[in-house]
Design a protein around this motif. Structure first.
Motif, short mmCIF file in Angstrom:
data_model
loop_
_atom_site.label_atom_id
_atom_site.label_comp_id
_atom_site.label_asym_id
_atom_site.label_seq_id
_atom_site.Cartn_x
_atom_site.Cartn_y
_atom_site.Cartn_z
N GLU A 16 0.79 -1.16 0.00
CA GLU A 16 0.06 0.09 0.07
C GLU A 16 0.71 1.21 -0.07
OE1 GLU A 16 -4.01 1.49 2.40
OE2 GLU A 16 -2.59 0.27 3.44
N ARG A 17 0.44 2.38 -0.55
CA ARG A 17 1.05 3.72 -0.52
C ARG A 17 0.58 4.16 0.50
NH1 ARG A 17 -0.06 3.97 -6.57
NH2 ARG A 17 2.15 3.67 -7.61
N ASN A 18 1.29 5.12 1.30
CA ASN A 18 1.07 5.91 2.48
C ASN A 18 0.90 7.44 2.23
OD1 ASN A 18 0.47 3.37 4.35
ND2 ASN A 18 2.83 3.19 4.17
N PRO A 19 0.10 8.19 2.71
CA PRO A 19 0.31 9.45 2.65
C PRO A 19 1.32 10.02 3.33
CG PRO A 19 -2.05 8.72 3.32
CD PRO A 19 -1.32 7.75 3.61
N TYR A 20 2.19 11.01 2.95
CA TYR A 20 3.48 11.55 3.18
C TYR A 20 3.33 12.93 3.50
CZ TYR A 20 8.13 12.57 3.54
OH TYR A 20 9.70 13.04 4.12
N GLU B 20 -11.58 18.89 3.01
CA GLU B 20 -11.29 19.33 4.31
C GLU B 20 -9.85 18.31 4.37
OE1 GLU B 20 -13.08 20.67 6.67
OE2 GLU B 20 -14.81 21.27 5.01
N ASN B 21 -9.09 18.95 5.46
CA ASN B 21 -7.74 18.32 5.86
C ASN B 21 -7.97 17.73 7.06
OD1 ASN B 21 -5.07 17.71 6.50
ND2 ASN B 21 -4.52 19.47 7.25
N GLU B 22 -7.84 16.33 6.69
CA GLU B 22 -8.16 15.34 7.92
C GLU B 22 -6.95 14.84 8.55
OE1 GLU B 22 -10.95 12.58 6.18
OE2 GLU B 22 -12.32 14.15 5.79
N ASN B 23 -5.57 15.03 7.86
CA ASN B 23 -4.47 14.62 8.26
C ASN B 23 -3.50 15.73 8.84
OD1 ASN B 23 -5.44 12.97 5.88
ND2 ASN B 23 -4.23 11.59 6.87
N TYR B 24 -3.94 15.93 10.08
CA TYR B 24 -3.19 17.29 10.78
C TYR B 24 -1.56 16.96 11.03
CZ TYR B 24 -8.00 18.65 11.22
OH TYR B 24 -9.25 19.10 10.83
N GLU B 25 -1.35 15.69 11.09
CA GLU B 25 0.10 15.43 11.34
C GLU B 25 0.98 15.40 10.11
OE1 GLU B 25 -1.83 11.64 9.94
OE2 GLU B 25 -2.48 13.04 11.34
N LEU B 26 0.32 15.36 8.93
CA LEU B 26 1.13 15.63 7.75
C LEU B 26 1.72 17.09 7.22
CD1 LEU B 26 -0.73 12.87 5.52
CD2 LEU B 26 1.35 12.48 6.90
#
Length: 183
Positions: free
Chosen positions: A46-50, A74-80
């Motif tokens: 799997e590819r992972n969001p970076y 919407e931005n749901e990936n606040y750690e990226l």
């Protein structure tokens, strides 16, 4: 008859797998193997969001290698980290960035990877390409904005290590000033 039904089910599962799964932007590689008497084994990478590219009113999730995974409102990936200033004609899930967009993204990845490699003590939350010669970085935990300049790979690790020391010194000085005022 039962053997035929199982064979038909395996054939259908095999068809569905090869029709849908490999075309998911999140799947890098997939393989299906028949397990006798009536099973299938599915293996995939799997590819992972970076990172996230901010584009107009959307957030484009992208993997480390420049493949577009998904476009969201919407931005749901606040750690990226969020990258601004990467432009292209269109973002298509499953496709890889190209041209200037690819170069800017590769430079961003190189910057983030180098920061991790030299043990940069802070999290780069935003990278902003204001123009081709100037990159701005944001470090949220210290509320710091950095005008970094052009990314030059041959001196990047030295520059980030030096930047790390400057931020430590500055935040320590601010802490000491606050302590002196409060006492």
């Amino acid at each position: 008859m039962i053997g035929r039904r199982i064979a038909d089910e395996i054939h259908v599962a095999h068809f569905v797998f090869f029709k849908k799964i490999p075309h998911s932007p999140y799947i890098y590689k997939a393989k299906i193997t028949r397990k006798l008497p009536n099973g299938l084994e599915v293996n995939y990478i799997e590819r992972n969001p970076y990172a996230i590219i901010k584009y107009i009113e959307s957030y484009v999730l992208i993997d480390k290698y420049g493949y577009i995974l998904e476009i969201k409102k919407e931005n749901e990936n606040y750690e990226l980290p969020i990258i601004y200033g990467i432009e292209t004609d269109e973002f298509i899930p499953g496709q890889k960035l190209s041209g200037t967009a690819s170069l800017k993204f590769e430079n961003s990845v190189y910057l983030l990877e180098t920061a991790e490699h030299v043990n940069f003590d802070y999290v780069v939350s935003e990278i902003n390409y204001t123009n081709s010669e100037e990159v701005r970085l944001s470090i949220n935990e210290e509320n710091i904005q950095i005008v970094y300049g052009k990314i030059q790979k041959e001196i990047l690790s030295d520059k980030i290590a030096y930047l790390n020391e400057i931020i430590k010194e500055e935040t320590n000085d601010e802490y000491l000033k606050k302590e002196a005022i409060s006492n």
